[in-house]
Design an enzyme around this catalytic site. Structure first.
Site, PDB file in Angstrom:
ATOM      1  N   ASN A 153       0.878  -1.170   0.000  1.00  0.00           N
ATOM      2  CA  ASN A 153       0.000   0.000   0.000  1.00  0.00           C
ATOM      3  C   ASN A 153       0.914   1.219   0.000  1.00  0.00           C
ATOM      4  OD1 ASN A 153      -1.751   2.075   0.473  1.00  0.00           O
ATOM      5  ND2 ASN A 153      -2.309   1.459   2.559  1.00  0.00           N
ATOM      6  N   TRP A 154       0.999   1.856  -1.165  1.00  0.00           N
ATOM      7  CA  TRP A 154       1.934   2.979  -1.284  1.00  0.00           C
ATOM      8  C   TRP A 154       1.390   4.255  -0.661  1.00  0.00           C
ATOM      9  CZ3 TRP A 154       4.074   2.675  -7.032  1.00  0.00           C
ATOM     10  CH2 TRP A 154       4.982   1.620  -7.108  1.00  0.00           C
ATOM     11  N   LYS A 155       0.118   4.267  -0.304  1.00  0.00           N
ATOM     12  CA  LYS A 155      -0.495   5.491   0.246  1.00  0.00           C
ATOM     13  C   LYS A 155      -0.245   6.647  -0.729  1.00  0.00           C
ATOM     14  CE  LYS A 155      -0.023   3.372   4.712  1.00  0.00           C
ATOM     15  NZ  LYS A 155       0.102   3.502   6.166  1.00  0.00           N
ATOM     16  N   HIS A 194      -9.406   1.329   5.224  1.00  0.00           N
ATOM     17  CA  HIS A 194      -8.086   1.527   5.829  1.00  0.00           C
ATOM     18  C   HIS A 194      -8.188   2.521   6.986  1.00  0.00           C
ATOM     19  CE1 HIS A 194      -3.942   2.780   6.363  1.00  0.00           C
ATOM     20  NE2 HIS A 194      -3.624   1.610   5.840  1.00  0.00           N
ATOM     21  N   GLU A 247      -6.452   4.978   7.801  1.00  0.00           N
ATOM     22  CA  GLU A 247      -6.326   6.405   7.449  1.00  0.00           C
ATOM     23  C   GLU A 247      -7.626   6.937   6.838  1.00  0.00           C
ATOM     24  OE1 GLU A 247      -2.689   5.765   5.335  1.00  0.00           O
ATOM     25  OE2 GLU A 247      -1.805   5.258   7.271  1.00  0.00           O
ATOM     26  N   GLU A 288      -5.020  -4.492  10.872  1.00  0.00           N
ATOM     27  CA  GLU A 288      -3.980  -3.482  11.018  1.00  0.00           C
ATOM     28  C   GLU A 288      -4.237  -2.704  12.304  1.00  0.00           C
ATOM     29  OE1 GLU A 288      -2.117  -2.401   6.941  1.00  0.00           O
ATOM     30  OE2 GLU A 288      -3.803  -1.072   7.274  1.00  0.00           O
ATOM     31  N   GLY A 328       2.806   2.772  10.651  1.00  0.00           N
ATOM     32  CA  GLY A 328       3.749   3.875  10.459  1.00  0.00           C
ATOM     33  C   GLY A 328       4.486   4.281  11.723  1.00  0.00           C
ATOM     34  N   SER A 381       3.813  -1.714  10.268  1.00  0.00           N
ATOM     35  CA  SER A 381       5.274  -1.769  10.428  1.00  0.00           C
ATOM     36  C   SER A 381       5.883  -3.120  10.054  1.00  0.00           C
ATOM     37  CB  SER A 381       5.668  -1.356  11.851  1.00  0.00           C
ATOM     38  OG  SER A 381       5.231  -0.028  12.096  1.00  0.00           O
ATOM     39  N   GLY A 424       3.136  -0.843   4.223  1.00  0.00           N
ATOM     40  CA  GLY A 424       3.183   0.564   3.832  1.00  0.00           C
ATOM     41  C   GLY A 424       4.607   0.995   3.549  1.00  0.00           C
ATOM     42  N   GLY A 425       5.236   1.621   4.526  1.00  0.00           N
ATOM     43  CA  GLY A 425       6.562   2.218   4.356  1.00  0.00           C
ATOM     44  C   GLY A 425       7.601   1.311   3.714  1.00  0.00           C
TER      45      GLY A 425
HETATM   46  P1  13P Z   1       3.291   0.770   7.598  1.00  0.00           P
HETATM   47  O1  13P Z   1       3.797  -0.527   7.029  1.00  0.00           O
HETATM   48  O2  13P Z   1       4.004   1.974   7.059  1.00  0.00           O
HETATM   49  O3  13P Z   1       3.202   0.723   9.088  1.00  0.00           O
HETATM   50  O4  13P Z   1       1.768   0.921   7.068  1.00  0.00           O
HETATM   51  C1  13P Z   1       0.903  -0.119   7.226  1.00  0.00           C
HETATM   52  C2  13P Z   1      -0.338   0.154   6.457  1.00  0.00           C
HETATM   53  O5  13P Z   1      -1.108   1.020   6.803  1.00  0.00           O
HETATM   54  C3  13P Z   1      -0.582  -0.647   5.246  1.00  0.00           C
HETATM   55  O6  13P Z   1      -1.878  -0.468   4.787  1.00  0.00           O
END
Ligand code: 13P
Length: 253
Positions: free
Chosen positions: A9-11, A97, A99, A169, A175, A215, A236-237
């Protein structure tokens, strides 16, 4: 028995040239991907076409969107419809999600409509659930997960459940560099599977894939994947760097 899924998930990261640079490095690294595994890349809307085109002909790597409106068209400024996603050969959509829930105020009822609409358009939802730190500390984790599951999947039929992926999650792990401990992740995943068994049936519960997100990195993915009820990762990251995501995607399971 359940094909693992490693999803990126590149956000809100990467322009089209940055997407192309990622793919140039990433694709050769996953050339010999084990067949018993699926990879999903969910870039921003603006890079869907670029990713989709690069993945043509790759059976077990597919493209996902990060959100979707439930209507096919209409006066919804700034929104993207399931038809628009299908047009770009998008196979997956991340819905609910944290966010979207916490930064943009999406509520259970809206998320449920999106899930129903995605399934009706043959786009598979990756339905995200998870508790906040406050909820965990108050001992409400499983209640929160069950209530999000009930709200999101209440209108989904047994047949359609085969296309649903659930992502656990924990909001406090997204994050932050803090990963759930293996015991915390397994407890939550087991509870999610038990809920699916109770509200659908045990066959569906055995088949449904439950991803862990929060994470995930090359250094902790194998420990998480070793857990009985963890069937993949939503990253994500650590999925922004092609080498790091390739390491996650090809980790030994
Ligand atoms: P991180 O891997 O950056 O913690 O993000 C997780 C996430 O929200 C994937 O959808």
């Amino acid at each position: 028995m359940r094909t693992p899924i490693m999803a990126a998930n590149w956000k809100m990261h990467k322009t089209v040239p940055e997407t192309m640079a990622f793919l140039d490095t990433f694709m050769p690294l996953v050339r010999d991907l084990p067949q018993d595994r699926e990879i999903i890349i969910a870039p921003p809307f603006t890079s869907l076409e670029t990713v989709s085109r690069a993945l043509l002909g790759r059976k077990n790597i597919s493209v996902g969107a990060q959100n979707m409106h439930f209507e096919e068209q209409g006066a919804f400024t700034g929104e993207i419809s399931p038809l628009m996603l299908s047009d770009l050969r998008v196979k997956w959509v991340i819905l609910g999600h944290s966010e979207r829930r916490h930064v943009f105020g999406e509520e259970d009822e809206l998320i449920a409509k999106k899930i129903t609409s995605a399934l009706a358009h043959d786009i598979k939802p990756i339905f995200c659930i998870g508790e906040t730190l406050e909820e965990r500390e108050a001992g409400k984790t499983l209640d929160v997960l069950q209530s999000q599951l009930a709200a999101g999947l209440g209108n989904v039929s047994d047949e359609r459940m085969a296309d649903v992926v659930i992502a656990y999650e924990p909001v406090w792990a997204i994050g932050t560099g803090k990963t759930a401990t293996p015991a915390q992740a397994q407890e939550a995943h087991e509870a999610v599977r038990a809920w699916v068994s109770q509200h659908f049936n045990s066959g569906i519960a055995e088949q449904i894939r439950i991803l862990y997100g929060g994470s995930v990195k090359p250094g902790n993915v194998e420990e998480l994947m070793a857990l009985e009820d963890v069937d993949g990762a939503l990253v994500g990251g650590a999925a922004l760097d092609p080498e790091s995501f390739a390491e996650i995607a090809t980790c030994s399971i």
